[in-house]
Design an enzyme around this catalytic site. Structure first.
Site, PDB file in Angstrom:
ATOM      1  N   ALA A  68       0.838  -1.199   0.000  1.00 22.28           N
ATOM      2  CA  ALA A  68       0.000   0.000   0.000  1.00 22.28           C
ATOM      3  C   ALA A  68       0.869   1.244   0.000  1.00 22.28           C
ATOM      4  CB  ALA A  68      -0.916   0.002   1.232  1.00 22.28           C
ATOM      5  N   ASP A  69       0.273   2.329  -0.449  1.00 22.81           N
ATOM      6  CA  ASP A  69       0.914   3.632  -0.387  1.00 22.81           C
ATOM      7  C   ASP A  69      -0.174   4.671  -0.155  1.00 22.81           C
ATOM      8  OD1 ASP A  69       3.523   5.128  -0.799  1.00 22.81           O
ATOM      9  OD2 ASP A  69       2.130   6.252  -2.078  1.00 22.81           O
ATOM     10  N   THR A  70       0.116   5.640   0.692  1.00 22.75           N
ATOM     11  CA  THR A  70      -0.856   6.682   1.021  1.00 22.75           C
ATOM     12  C   THR A  70      -0.270   8.041   0.680  1.00 22.75           C
ATOM     13  OG1 THR A  70      -1.772   5.350   2.823  1.00 22.75           O
ATOM     14  CG2 THR A  70      -2.235   7.709   2.880  1.00 22.75           C
TER      15      THR A  70
END
Length: 186
Positions: A68-70
């Protein structure tokens, strides 16, 4: 699930959320270049980087990998992780009294398939004084957080007026959508 779950993330919040969901998982850690093409639409950056992280790992046949990446997006600018205290104060200053987007891209990959999605949450901040911002940065050291803040921290209690969308997405992992995709596809 009959497959072993792997999480490729250094984020303690993502690890905590998966634990709270009741998943047993193994951590896989590797530094991955988080650059992206200059012509990529900003709303697609988080998913692009999540895919890039997923491609960096070999997955056993019996495994499922989650990456994931935010990003925090305001005024067509991505606010990543701050480089130092002054950068963190400047980032929170941009958010104070305004609405911004938090977008998390998630990639779920097995040996047979890969599904990538993004989740967006709108976050509305109250106005903040420089003293409040400085207090938060000094005491909570948000240097590992996109946009220089954690909604679960002190600043979330005093600055966040409301959100539209997933709370856990703002923490870095949209758990409801993740659960639905895992159940339906894996």
């Amino acid at each position: 699930m009959n497959k072993k779950l792997y999480l490729a993330s250094k984020s303690p919040r993502r690890q905590e959320l998966l634990n709270l969901m009741g998943f047993n998982f193994e951590l896989l850690l590797k530094d991955v270049d988080e650059s992206y093409p200059a012509n990529l639409a900003l709303a697609e950056v988080a998913a692009f980087i999540a895919d890039k992280k997923a491609a960096a790992f070999d997955i056993p046949d019996d495994g499922i990998l989650i990456t994931a990446d935010t990003i925090v997006l305001i005024d067509d600018e991505i606010l990543g992780k701050p480089t130092d205290e002054a950068d963190a104060i400047a980032m929170i200053g941009k958010l104070a009294g305004r609405k911004h987007q938090v977008i998390t891209g998630v990639s779920i990959r097995s040996a047979m398939k890969q599904i990538t999605f993004s989740e967006e949450t709108l976050v509305y901040f109250n106005p903040l004084s420089l003293d409040e911002i400085s207090y938060y940065v000094k005491h909570h050291k948000p240097f590992d957080k996109a946009g220089a803040y954690g909604i679960q921290d002190w600043i979330g209690l005093i600055a966040v007026n409301r959100i539209e969308g997933s709370y856990t997405n703002v923490m870095g992992l949209p758990t409801d959508k993740l659960r639905k995709v895992l159940q339906a596809e894996f």
